[in-house]
Design an enzyme around this catalytic site. Structure first.
Site, mmCIF file in Angstrom:
data_model
loop_
_atom_site.group_PDB
_atom_site.id
_atom_site.type_symbol
_atom_site.label_atom_id
_atom_site.label_comp_id
_atom_site.label_asym_id
_atom_site.label_seq_id
_atom_site.Cartn_x
_atom_site.Cartn_y
_atom_site.Cartn_z
ATOM 1 N N CYS A 1 26.577 17.014 22.406
ATOM 2 C CA CYS A 1 27.227 16.600 21.358
ATOM 3 C C CYS A 1 26.403 16.881 20.329
ATOM 4 C CB CYS A 1 28.080 15.437 21.316
ATOM 5 S SG CYS A 1 26.509 13.915 21.088
ATOM 6 N N SER B 1 27.469 11.792 26.448
ATOM 7 C CA SER B 1 27.260 12.573 25.738
ATOM 8 C C SER B 1 25.335 12.921 25.311
ATOM 9 C CB SER B 1 28.379 12.053 24.943
ATOM 10 O OG SER B 1 28.109 13.296 23.361
ATOM 11 N N ARG C 1 17.930 55.337 25.091
ATOM 12 C CA ARG C 1 18.231 54.008 26.023
ATOM 13 C C ARG C 1 19.580 53.751 25.324
ATOM 14 N NH1 ARG C 1 14.073 53.405 20.935
ATOM 15 N NH2 ARG C 1 14.842 54.021 18.854
ATOM 16 N N MET D 1 4.663 49.544 17.892
ATOM 17 C CA MET D 1 3.313 50.446 18.928
ATOM 18 C C MET D 1 3.333 51.696 18.514
ATOM 19 S SD MET D 1 4.291 47.785 22.243
ATOM 20 C CE MET D 1 5.874 49.148 22.493
ATOM 21 N N HIS E 1 19.324 16.484 6.980
ATOM 22 C CA HIS E 1 20.595 15.935 7.030
ATOM 23 C C HIS E 1 21.280 17.358 5.977
ATOM 24 C CE1 HIS E 1 24.021 14.003 4.388
ATOM 25 N NE2 HIS E 1 24.129 13.973 5.496
ATOM 26 N N ARG F 1 2.720 57.881 24.744
ATOM 27 C CA ARG F 1 4.169 57.384 23.801
ATOM 28 C C ARG F 1 4.062 55.878 24.432
ATOM 29 N NH1 ARG F 1 8.147 60.108 21.087
ATOM 30 N NH2 ARG F 1 7.721 62.390 20.788
ATOM 31 N N GLY G 1 9.115 51.644 16.766
ATOM 32 C CA GLY G 1 8.723 51.749 15.584
ATOM 33 C C GLY G 1 7.413 50.666 15.417
ATOM 34 N N TYR H 1 31.528 19.973 29.514
ATOM 35 C CA TYR H 1 31.714 19.739 27.984
ATOM 36 C C TYR H 1 30.430 20.030 27.266
ATOM 37 C CZ TYR H 1 31.941 15.359 26.588
ATOM 38 O OH TYR H 1 31.271 13.954 26.128
ATOM 39 N N LYS I 1 11.331 53.576 28.202
ATOM 40 C CA LYS I 1 11.340 54.245 27.627
ATOM 41 C C LYS I 1 11.086 55.618 28.854
ATOM 42 C CE LYS I 1 9.898 55.830 23.877
ATOM 43 N NZ LYS I 1 8.758 55.520 22.755
#
Length: 915
Positions: free
Chosen positions: A867, A799, A352, A119, A468, A108, A117, A887, A39
């Site tokens: 992976c 991997s 902003r 703080m 799982h 502020r 909103g 990758y 701000k």
């Protein structure tokens, strides 16, 4: 402290000389957000642009850090504030709180990142029993002055003195009832005077002190309250949710007041330079006459659309439109603006870069490219993988009426509706009959895979994001909610009890939201995603709104693909998933989990293998499995022809393929009591006992299986080699890579590799086909990472299995810890995010980096990938780019996200290099 060349970086001690804690709005700029907060930096930027900003000054985040660290303000702060206040008073020609024509200010909050909103803010500071009369005389409006005074006492009492805000609201409501009016603007000056007296009594009773009449005391206490609000519960919760660091602190902005509550020619509003919901250009915002800023936010009165300001105050409207254009061109982005009109004079109170929906983010990015405001590289940075994921999954209609009955962990995004079923058999049966079902379990295991495939979504009362159910669901693109502990799942009675005692019987409709973790009774309407249809080739750009979104996504994805260095592969275990992954842009398979191929009809063959007493029995079981495995790989190589396919040999503990030990014990006991034949069950029970482990994830699995169970791995290698030969002889281009799991020492890999090389040579000789099958390993144990230089001597690729690596580095059981104590760890700030969700760069990441460097030191052409689930996590993808992996591999539905983030990582690196 003398080593710190920049006094604005890091924490500063109170005794440090030369540190500046207060900046006038004329001194800063938008680049000082770390120091002045968002701000304050933007108020300074608007001041620099010559826009009408009320004069004021900003207290830095460094002052806040000192205050929070020490419990007191920096010693120099009071004198600096006094000097800036004096300068402000001279500029305004009035003093703070003076009896006649007083200067009033707002205090502020303003952190680096927007926390709307979360703080504290206090308006109208400087009013007192004396100065309120001077304000009334100066404004020629007694009602306005007393309205401003009651607002100050109300806000100050609530935010600074900790008085329950409901007490003020109740008193205000009672005043309106007494006057027989419905809105506060209908209260007259006399009514507001009485209300001020009531408010002061509330403060005295609840806070144990009088409302302060000294204006400087009001301001100083308000500044401290803003500092304190940084560590308020709502602010901490918001930061956790938005992953905002907790050590940034907040700036405090002290701004001369301008008043929107001076009558019908005054007002306040918010505006957006584009629609934050859609991204479309136009006039978007709200305006409220005769009001102060909090009235708009609180919703206590109905606003009017911003476009109506043109007829209310044409001059201010035209000026606002011009300023909005100036700000958007300057910031080169959607701007969120707060403004006040005081008797026809427009004032800018804040701007902003505005928050926006995921769809708006993609549209706006491409619009700004077309307007020449930004280039494609910057457009790519304006969107992110989390937004793309939101666009890809179906979602519930937000307008629908719903009955929420529970909430768990949002494990796999999407919206799913179906009839509740409590076992896999029923899920498959009902699904084949055309029913849509939700599989409800306490937790899932490999036995449930058929049911999970058949179901629209999965709901469990246990487990977390890497359980799982969660991992498999994400791999299949299934909606999943895990760990909904408030739901009591009774699989035997085929029912689920929800809070309040309502019972969901099998067949009852339920809806689950994998993006929020919410569970609903009944059917909630679902809105499909056009973005998924685009990735699957079923939608193209056109004229309607959905097509505009698809076109924006297409353009940004095309640029990301051109820029990225990382390849993106898929975790896929069958041809169907592989083809889907390829449509989504996968450049190969980075993880094919062969254990998923051994379920269903093949379970009996696996049991026979485990129970084999002789070498002949074992060889017969392996011989029966070989053609089935070979066909799996033929189909996989066909689907991914010309692209690499990394196949992980059998990994999980063998006991996972055997019946539950408790259920089997009961069956044997019952058979014995009835004197029924039970030789097979008894033999099976003995095998289950023999293979039972206290911690199976650290037991007989992975490479250990291949070394202990003769012929198991060689059967799989033979199936891979024969499938590759068959495909190659059919003019295909199979590119198989064999991955050995859970290696901890190079000797394990050398033994398995020697056997594998021999099998491949035998297949080459038998088929007359030259095969190039790369052999590598998963790095998923700390020891493997630490000895990667040795392991690379026998491996052509690594991997990184970051799921297990995270588990073994942290000592966490991933199926248990998320549901048991991760919530507490997140709340206490030990984690910013679960290490199973985003890679722990300091711990697990350090091992990945070390192993990558050591491996390539031994074998410069070593191919490196990942992976684990982190392969599709946006933040983790950036890390993998930085450490030089080749990758990432992830679930098919996360491939577009990984592609996008890989492109973003590459352009960020280029930007850093240029700087």
């Amino acid at each position: 402290m003398s080593e710190n060349k920049d006094p604005h970086v890091g924490h500063v001690a109170q005794s440090v000389e030369g540190v500046k804690f207060v900046y006038d709005f004329t001194e800063g700029n938008k680049g000082l957000k770390d120091l002045l907060g968002g701000k304050g930096a933007n108020l300074a930027e608007m001041t620099n642009l010559g826009l009408p900003v009320p004069p004021g000054f900003t207290i830095t985040t460094e002052a806040c850090k000192v205050y929070l660290d020490s419990g007191d303000e920096p010693a120099a702060l009071r004198d600096e504030v006094s000097a800036h206040l004096e300068a402000l008073e001279k500029r305004m020609g009035k003093k703070l709180g003076q009896a006649d024509d007083p200067l009033l200010v707002s205090v502020r909050s303003g952190a680096k990142f927007s926390m709307p909103g979360m703080m504290d803010t206090v308006l109208n500071i400087g009013l007192s029993d004396k100065s309120v009369k001077g304000l009334a005389d100066q404004a020629g409006d007694e009602r306005f002055a007393w309205d401003s005074y009651r607002r100050l006492i109300q806000m100050f009492g609530r935010t600074v003195l900790g008085v329950d805000g409901e007490l003020f609201e109740d008193a205000l409501d009672k005043a309106k009832e007494t006057k027989n009016v419905t809105v506060d603007t209908e209260l007259e000056a006399a009514d507001l005077k009485k209300l001020v007296t009531t408010f002061k009594k509330i403060v005295k009773k609840e806070a144990g002190r009088d409302f302060p009449q000294d204006a400087r005391e009001q301001m100083d206490l308000a500044i401290k309250a803003v500092f304190d609000s940084w560590n308020g519960d709502r602010a901490k919760l918001y930061r956790r949710q938005e992953r905002i660091p907790h050590d940034l602190g907040t700036a405090v902005n002290v701004c001369s007041m301008v008043f929107g509550n001076l009558g019908p020619d005054s007002g306040t509003g918010v505006a957006f330079t584009r629609d934050p919901a859609s991204g479309h250009q136009g006039v978007y915002g709200d305006y409220l006459q005769n009001a102060q800023g909090e009235d708009v936010v609180a919703g206590i009165r109905n606003t009017v659309p911003l476009a109506e300001l043109e007829s209310i105050d044409k001059k201010s409207y035209d000026q606002l439109m011009q300023i909005m254009e100036t700000l958007e061109n300057h910031y080169k982005d959607l701007c969120d603006i707060e403004f006040t009109i005081e008797r026809g004079q427009l004032w800018m109170l804040q701007t902003r870069v505005g928050k926006r929906t995921a769809g708006a983010a993609f549209r706006i990015a491409t619009q700004l490219v077309d307007q020449g405001l930004i280039d494609e590289a910057e457009a790519l940075q304006r969107v992110n993988g989390a937004q793309l994921a939101q666009l890809m999954f179906p979602r519930f209609d937000e307008e629908a009426k719903v009955q929420q009955v529970g909430r768990g962990i949002a494990a796999s995004p999407g919206a799913a509706v179906g009839k509740a079923v409590f076992d896999s058999y029923t899920a498959v049966k009902w699904s084949r009959s055309g029913e849509k079902v939700i599989l409800v379990r306490r937790e899932t295991n490999p036995d449930d895979l058929d049911g999970m495939i058949a179901a629209e979504g999965i709901l469990t009362s246990r487990g977390g994001k890497t359980s799982h159910a969660a991992v498999v669901a994400r791999g299949m693109g299934k909606t999943c909610v895990c760990g909904a502990e408030e739901l009591e799942v009774d699989t035997k009675r085929r029912r689920m009890t929800v809070p309040g005692g309502h019972v969901v019987e099998e067949g009852d409709l339920i809806s689950i939201d994998g993006s929020s973790g919410k569970v609903y009774l009944g059917e909630v309407p679902v809105v499909p995603s056009p973005v998924v249809e685009y990735f699957e080739g079923r939608m193209h750009a056109g004229a309607n709104d959905a097509d505009e979104l698809v076109e924006a996504v297409h353009r940004i994805m095309a640029f990301a693909d051109r820029k990225r260095r990382l390849w993106v592969r898929a975790n896929a275990d069958n041809a169907e998933d592989a083809l889907r992954a390829r449509r989504f842009g996968a450049q190969g398979i980075g993880l094919c989990r062969t254990e998923h191929m051994f379920l269903g009809d093949r379970r009996e063959l696996v049991e026979r293998l485990i129970l084999a007493d002789t070498e002949t029995e074992r060889e017969e079981s392996l011989k029966a499995l070989l053609p089935l495995q070979k066909q799996d790989f033929v189909e996989l190589f066909s689907a991914m022809d010309g692209l690499p396919v990394t196949i992980r040999l059998l990994d999980p503990p063998l006991h996972e393929f055997l019946p539950d030990i408790t259920e089997l014990s009961v069956r044997v006991a019952l058979a014995e009591s009835r004197q029924e034949p039970h030789e097979n069950e008894l033999r099976l029970l003995q095998a289950v006992h023999r293979l039972h482990e206290q911690n199976p994830m650290l037991g007989l699995r992975g490479v250990r299986l291949g070394l202990v169970i003769p012929g198991l791995f060689t059967m799989q290698v033979r199936a891979i080699a024969e499938a590759a030969a068959e495909r190659k002889n059919a003019k295909g281009d199979p590119r198989a890579e064999i991955m050995i799991p859970l290696v901890g020492t190079v000797q394990e890999l050398e033994i398995v590799r020697e056997e594998a090389d021999q099998v491949v040579a035998e297949v080459e000789a038998a088929t007359g086909t030259q095969l190039k099958l790369a052999i590598g390993t998963m790095i998923e144990l700390p020891r493997a990472a630490l000895t990667a230089g040795q392991i690379a001597e026998a491996a052509e690729f690594f991997s990184f299995g970051t799921n297990d690596l995270t588990q073994t580095v942290w000592g966490f059981s991933r199926d248990d810890v998320e549901a048991s104590f991760f919530t507490a760890y997140l709340e206490k700030g030990i984690f910013g995010v679960s290490p199973f969700e985003t890679i722990d760069k300091d711990g697990v990441g350090s091992l990945v980096k070390l192993a990558a460097e050591a491996g390539r030191a031994t074998r410069p052409d070593l191919k490196l990938g990942v992976c684990g689930e982190h392969g599709g996590d946006p933040e983790s993808v950036h890390f993998f780019h930085e450490v030089g992996l080749d990758y990432v591999s992830c679930s098919p539905f996360r491939i577009p996200v990984a592609r996008l983030e890989a492109g973003r990582a590459a352009t960020q690196s280029e930007g850093s290099d240029h700087r």
